[in-house]
Design a protein around this motif. Structure first.
Motif, short mmCIF file in Angstrom:
data_model
loop_
_atom_site.label_atom_id
_atom_site.label_comp_id
_atom_site.label_asym_id
_atom_site.label_seq_id
_atom_site.Cartn_x
_atom_site.Cartn_y
_atom_site.Cartn_z
N GLU A 290 -6.16 -1.95 -5.42
CA GLU A 290 -7.11 -0.88 -5.66
C GLU A 290 -6.40 0.46 -5.61
OE1 GLU A 290 -10.46 -1.03 -3.05
OE2 GLU A 290 -11.31 -2.81 -4.00
N ALA A 291 -6.92 1.41 -6.37
CA ALA A 291 -6.38 2.77 -6.39
C ALA A 291 -7.52 3.77 -6.49
CB ALA A 291 -5.43 2.95 -7.57
N ASP A 292 -7.32 4.93 -5.86
CA ASP A 292 -8.27 6.02 -5.99
C ASP A 292 -7.90 6.86 -7.21
OD1 ASP A 292 -9.78 5.42 -3.69
OD2 ASP A 292 -8.30 6.41 -2.41
N VAL A 293 -8.93 7.33 -7.91
CA VAL A 293 -8.73 8.13 -9.12
C VAL A 293 -9.38 9.49 -8.89
CG1 VAL A 293 -8.95 8.23 -11.62
CG2 VAL A 293 -8.88 6.00 -10.46
N SER A 294 -8.58 10.54 -8.97
CA SER A 294 -9.06 11.90 -8.67
C SER A 294 -9.91 12.44 -9.81
CB SER A 294 -7.87 12.83 -8.45
OG SER A 294 -7.19 13.07 -9.68
N PRO A 295 -10.71 13.48 -9.54
CA PRO A 295 -11.48 14.12 -10.61
C PRO A 295 -10.61 14.61 -11.76
CG PRO A 295 -12.28 14.85 -8.47
CD PRO A 295 -11.03 14.06 -8.22
N GLU A 296 -9.43 15.15 -11.44
CA GLU A 296 -8.52 15.62 -12.48
C GLU A 296 -8.09 14.49 -13.40
OE1 GLU A 296 -5.79 18.00 -14.71
OE2 GLU A 296 -7.55 18.47 -13.48
N ARG B 210 5.30 -1.26 -13.02
CA ARG B 210 5.76 -0.73 -11.74
C ARG B 210 6.91 0.23 -11.96
NH1 ARG B 210 6.61 -6.29 -8.61
NH2 ARG B 210 7.02 -6.94 -10.76
N PRO B 211 7.20 1.10 -10.98
CA PRO B 211 8.23 2.13 -11.18
C PRO B 211 9.63 1.56 -11.38
CG PRO B 211 6.85 2.63 -9.27
CD PRO B 211 6.53 1.23 -9.68
N SER C 45 0.83 -1.19 0.00
CA SER C 45 0.00 0.00 0.00
C SER C 45 0.87 1.25 0.00
CB SER C 45 -0.91 -0.01 1.23
OG SER C 45 -1.72 1.14 1.27
N GLY C 46 0.54 2.21 -0.85
CA GLY C 46 1.33 3.44 -0.98
C GLY C 46 2.28 3.43 -2.14
N GLU C 47 2.49 2.26 -2.77
CA GLU C 47 3.39 2.20 -3.92
C GLU C 47 2.65 2.57 -5.20
OE1 GLU C 47 6.63 -1.12 -2.41
OE2 GLU C 47 5.06 -1.76 -3.81
N SER C 48 3.41 3.01 -6.19
CA SER C 48 2.84 3.47 -7.45
C SER C 48 2.79 2.36 -8.48
CB SER C 48 3.67 4.63 -8.00
OG SER C 48 3.66 5.74 -7.14
N VAL C 49 1.78 2.45 -9.34
CA VAL C 49 1.65 1.57 -10.49
C VAL C 49 1.14 2.42 -11.65
CG1 VAL C 49 0.57 -0.49 -11.48
CG2 VAL C 49 1.05 -0.41 -9.02
N GLY D 26 -0.49 4.04 -18.48
CA GLY D 26 0.34 5.23 -18.49
C GLY D 26 -0.01 6.26 -17.45
N VAL D 27 -1.00 5.98 -16.61
CA VAL D 27 -1.42 6.92 -15.56
C VAL D 27 -0.86 6.44 -14.22
CG1 VAL D 27 -3.38 7.98 -14.38
CG2 VAL D 27 -3.57 7.34 -16.81
N CYS D 28 -0.08 7.29 -13.57
CA CYS D 28 0.51 6.92 -12.28
C CYS D 28 -0.57 6.95 -11.20
CB CYS D 28 1.64 7.89 -11.93
SG CYS D 28 2.46 7.49 -10.37
N LEU D 29 -0.87 5.77 -10.64
CA LEU D 29 -1.84 5.65 -9.56
C LEU D 29 -1.15 5.06 -8.33
CD1 LEU D 29 -4.94 4.22 -11.48
CD2 LEU D 29 -4.47 6.60 -10.89
N THR D 30 -1.73 5.30 -7.17
CA THR D 30 -1.20 4.80 -5.91
C THR D 30 -2.06 3.66 -5.39
OG1 THR D 30 -0.33 6.98 -5.34
CG2 THR D 30 -0.58 5.40 -3.54
#
Length: 222
Positions: free
Chosen positions: A58-64, A84-85, A36-40, A44-48
């Motif tokens: 699971e990842a949260d996706v912001s309105p932006e 992965r990074p 948890s807290g790592e990026s994927v 092409g969209v960096c999500l946490t």
């Protein structure tokens, strides 16, 4: 930071809207190695990763992110590219990709080319100065080389290995794709645009100036 070398294509399990935001759950064969807290990078969209389970995260996706990428267009059963990074000491086999999408393009055509495919993508005019012949571009997170360039379109060549590892084989005319231009070119162009001529010791930047220095090209000039 990513390289645009996709590890795997995986299935979206669910995408749940929560007001102006969303929560997405995605299958991942490397989930057991994820914390948890790592990026994927997802297409092409960096999500946490905010929650990790057996074979998924699971990842949260912001309105932006929903407003300027294709993530919000995904639904259960769709396939996405995952990476992965980059880790210190890893080989940089693609190019530096931040996971910060610059815009959404649309596949205009797909045609066979040898054992692979040639794909033409149309893009918004505000990306024109950043997409150059033989330059790098990330399309749905995949590091590709611009193989053809025209007015508001570019072409890339997909080799059989790319078609095997990624979901790019499913592209067809009308498919929306995430675009991230080469970060080095972006910084150079924005630097030239942003500083007054008197500070640079040179003329104001014009489109002709950028083309002359390799950033952007008019139809038929390459």
């Amino acid at each position: 930071m990513f390289t645009g070398l996709i590890e795997t294509a995986a299935r979206v399990i669910l995408l749940e809207r929560r007001g102006g935001e969303a929560r997405v759950r995605i299958e991942a064969p490397f989930a057991s190695e994820l914390r948890s807290g790592e990026s994927v990078a997802v297409d092409g969209v960096c999500l946490t990763a905010v929650e990790v389970g057996e074979g998924w995260f699971e990842a949260d996706v912001s309105p932006e992110t929903l407003s300027c990428t294709t993530i919000g267009l995904r639904s259960s059963g769709d396939t996405v590219n995952l990476e992965r990074p980059l880790r210190a000491g890893d080989r940089l086999g693609g190019h530096l990709v931040q996971g910060h999408v610059d815009g959404v393009g649309v596949v205009e055509s797909v045609r066979p080319e040898g054992g692979g495919r040639r794909v033409r993508v149309r893009f918004a005019d505000d990306l024109a100065d950043f997409i150059v012949m033989k330059g790098s571009i990330a399309v749905d997170g995949v590091s590709l080389t611009v193989a053809g360039r025209g007015e508001r379109w570019f072409e890339v060549a997909l080799i059989p290995e790319t078609l095997r590892i990624t979901h790019c084989g499913g592209w067809s005319a009308g498919t929306p794709v995430n675009l991230e231009v080469d970060m080095m070119g972006r910084y150079v162009v924005e630097y030239l645009r942003g500083r007054p001529a008197e500070d640079r010791g040179g003329p104001e930047v014009t489109r002709e100036h950028l083309v002359r220095h390799g950033f952007g090209a008019e139809e038929g000039s390459r």
